[in-house]
Design an enzyme around this catalytic site. Structure first.
Site, PDB file in Angstrom:
ATOM      1  N   ASP A 125      31.476 -21.294 -15.401  1.00  0.00           N
ATOM      2  CA  ASP A 125      32.454 -20.204 -15.484  1.00  0.00           C
ATOM      3  C   ASP A 125      33.876 -20.723 -15.267  1.00  0.00           C
ATOM      4  O   ASP A 125      34.119 -21.538 -14.374  1.00  0.00           O
ATOM      5  CB  ASP A 125      32.107 -19.176 -14.382  1.00  0.00           C
ATOM      6  N   GLU A 136      32.789 -22.555 -20.352  1.00  0.00           N
ATOM      7  CA  GLU A 136      33.578 -21.363 -20.638  1.00  0.00           C
ATOM      8  C   GLU A 136      35.054 -21.696 -20.473  1.00  0.00           C
ATOM      9  O   GLU A 136      35.590 -21.646 -19.374  1.00  0.00           O
ATOM     10  CB  GLU A 136      33.226 -20.188 -19.718  1.00  0.00           C
TER      11      GLU A 136
HETATM   12  C1  NOJ Z   1      34.617 -15.213 -16.663  1.00  0.00           C
HETATM   13  C2  NOJ Z   1      33.482 -14.247 -16.649  1.00  0.00           C
HETATM   14  O1  NOJ Z   1      32.945 -14.153 -17.938  1.00  0.00           O
HETATM   15  C3  NOJ Z   1      34.022 -12.923 -16.174  1.00  0.00           C
HETATM   16  O2  NOJ Z   1      33.058 -11.913 -16.272  1.00  0.00           O
HETATM   17  C4  NOJ Z   1      34.510 -13.078 -14.753  1.00  0.00           C
HETATM   18  O3  NOJ Z   1      35.136 -11.885 -14.341  1.00  0.00           O
HETATM   19  C5  NOJ Z   1      35.515 -14.228 -14.628  1.00  0.00           C
HETATM   20  N1  NOJ Z   1      35.098 -15.406 -15.333  1.00  0.00           N
HETATM   21  C6  NOJ Z   1      35.724 -14.606 -13.185  1.00  0.00           C
HETATM   22  O4  NOJ Z   1      34.605 -15.284 -12.696  1.00  0.00           O
END
Ligand code: NOJ
Length: 536
Positions: free
Chosen positions: A201, A243
């Site tokens: 993430d 991500e």
């Molecule tokens: C990306 C995630 O996809 C999202 O849902 C989240 O709020 C943020 N990162 C923070 O972790």
């Protein structure tokens, strides 16, 4: 199970565990429920599940705010349930990756509690503290609708702390070697339990440096390569999916020399698929893929149509964003931060021709596809729920009040089941679509099955083909001695195409087995509105 580059051919499926299947009648989905539904995923053709956060969490950001990295929130079950899930998945040749949230914790995490409580606590330096909120001014705010600043004053600590997301998610301080070490340990813990990898993430934000955007810094890449080396050394075959919501040239470094991430989401292609279908024109997709640098052989893009967040419009120009909002989010409630909180089917007017076309693009463009739960049956959304909750409603397994998701009384479900005319479980559910050979679910299942018979989709070189018609996206995928020409009529009108390159022989549509025979060395095809062909 263990061919090393399995992710190059895999079809991924994103599960929001709270929504998928409730096994104990408390109105919340859980791990045992997901285990019960694995056969469904196998039947659809899923190779790997991305399991969204299940860690202990106060759920201020739906589990991306973690209070204990080593345990599972009670609502989802136990570590034993987790192990049973992995085992049951592996028995079905399904892998599971989970979120690894490196950038931040919850403010309820014991590290942060200790950090804020005492200046000389060994945990003080686990987070980023400052006497002023004037540092790192060049870092943008991500949750623009709710967060006025990336700094929040903490009364107890007597300082500001740094956070890229909600104020309840303080950023970890990666300049502290102990933090770096802690997070490797976290990864090791879940790998030891058998997880097949991580969707990592928010990785661009690990380090902060004055005078920069605090994104994609060399220090961040160095740490991520360390994480990869750790996995390679101890758990080869497990993967890291990146991500990084960034432009292609900025995501490229996350693949390193094939020694950083195995996979990375291709964020910018996603909104351009929607542009293409609305404008009936391939140009925006063409440009972004031309702008996408090649990646190492052992790496793979991951492409998607929707996910659990707002449909992000960060990787478009200001003008394109306005255009997307006007065309896809006409009502203010549909907009959130720099994005659109709607699901695939409502975005595409619930028009099956457009939805199938979008899936055809997803399955033929370069990369491994990931489906978002519920979108395979065309579930609707609920824009009246706050934040991103409107695209996280209960999975619709069958008709009826609890939609086969839960036996709990309706008022105790974690979120209301969609109840609009078009999208209620009576209209949209797995059970009836499985029974209907022409349903969207069956169309998608067949596309997946065909994709899996041809390595060209996961491995093939990609090349745009000029078919003398702007409304048609035509591209060629080539791998070893196989070539597939994917053709998509992006418009709601019939289109004609003719080949510029001389076709060698007749072509067969992999989806329908229909033959297309060139006359006088020229291939001419008439396409119906939104028609697509996978020509071998
Ligand atoms: C990306 C995630 O996809 C999202 O849902 C989240 O709020 C943020 N990162 C923070 O972790």
């Amino acid at each position: 199970m263990n061919q090393a580059l399995w992710y190059k051919d895999a079809v991924f499926y994103q599960v929001y565990p709270r929504a998928f299947q409730d096994s104990n009648g408390d109105g919340h989905g859980d791990l045992r429920g997901l285990t019960r539904r694995l056969d469904y995923l196998r039947d659809l053709g899923v190779d790997c599940v991305w399991l969204m956060p299940i860690y202990v969490s106060p759920l201020k950001d739906d589990g991306y705010d973690i209070a204990d990295f080593y345990n599972i929130a009670e609502t989802f079950g136990t570590l034993e349930d987790f192990k049973a899930l992995i085992e049951a998945a592996h028995q079905r040749d399904i892998r599971i990756i989970m979120d690894l949230v490196l950038n931040h914790t919850s403010d309820q995490h014991p590290w942060f509690r200790a950090s804020r409580a005492e200046r000389d606590s060994p945990y003080r330096d686990y987070y980023v503290w400052s006497d002023t909120d004037q540092k790192y001014k060049d870092a943008r705010i991500i949750f623009v609708d709710t967060e006025p600043s990336n700094w929040t004053w903490d009364e107890t600590a007597g300082q500001y702390y740094w956070h890229r997301f909600y104020a309840s998610q303080p950023d970890l301080n990666y300049d502290n070697p102990r933090v770096q070490e802690e997070m490797l340990q976290v990864a090791g813990f879940w790998l030891e339990l058998g997880i097949d990898g991580f969707r990592a993430d928010a990785v661009p934000y690990l380090f902060e440096r004055e005078g920069t955007s605090c994104e994609n810094l060399p220090e961040t890449h160095a740490y991520l390569r360390k994480l990869r080396a750790f996995i390679e050394d101890h758990y080869p075959g497990r993967i890291l999916l990146c991500e990084a919501n960034q432009w292609p040239e900025d995501v490229r470094p996350y693949f390193g020399d094939g020694d950083e991430f195995h996979m990375g989401f291709h964020f910018p292609i996603m909104p351009r698929i929607y542009m293409a279908i609305k404008k009936g024109r391939a140009q925006d997709m063409v440009e972004i893929l031309r702008r996408t640098p090649p990646i190492p052989e052992n790496c793979q893009w991951c492409i998607f149509l929707r996910n659990h967040d707002e449909l992000t419009l960060e990787m478009v120009t200001e003008q394109e964003r306005q255009w997307m909002w006007e065309n896809y989010a006409p009502e203010p409630r549909m907009r959130l931060n720099l994005g659109i909180r709607r699901r695939l089917a409502p975005l595409l007017d619930n028009d099956e021709r457009k939805i199938r076309l979008a899936y055809s693009l997803l399955f033929t463009l370069p990369g491994s596809p990931i489906l978002y739960y519920g979108d395979e049956i065309g579930m609707g959304d609920n824009i009246w729920l706050d934040d991103r909750n409107g695209v996280r409603t209960p999975m619709q397994w069958e008709a009826g009040a609890g939609a086969g998701f839960s036996e709990a009384p309706i008022h105790s479900l974690y979120a209301p089941v969609i109840d609009s005319d078009l999208y209620s479980p009576a209209r949209v559910n797995v059970k009836s679509q499985r029974a209907d050979p022409h349903s969207m679910w069956n169309v998608i299942r067949r596309m997946i099955a065909i994709r899996k018979q041809h390595r060209v989709f996961g491995w093939g070189k990609f090349e745009w083909i000029d078919v003398r018609n702007d409304a048609v996206a035509a591209f060629q995928r080539t791998h070893e001695n196989e070539t597939v020409l994917a053709i998509h009529n992006l418009s709601g009108a019939g289109q004609k195409i003719s080949s510029v390159k001389k076709p060698v022989s007749s072509l067969t549509d992999l989806l329908t087995q229909k033959q297309f025979v060139p006359t006088n060395g020229n291939l001419e095809i008439e396409l119906m509105p939104y028609q697509y062909l996978w020509l071998k």
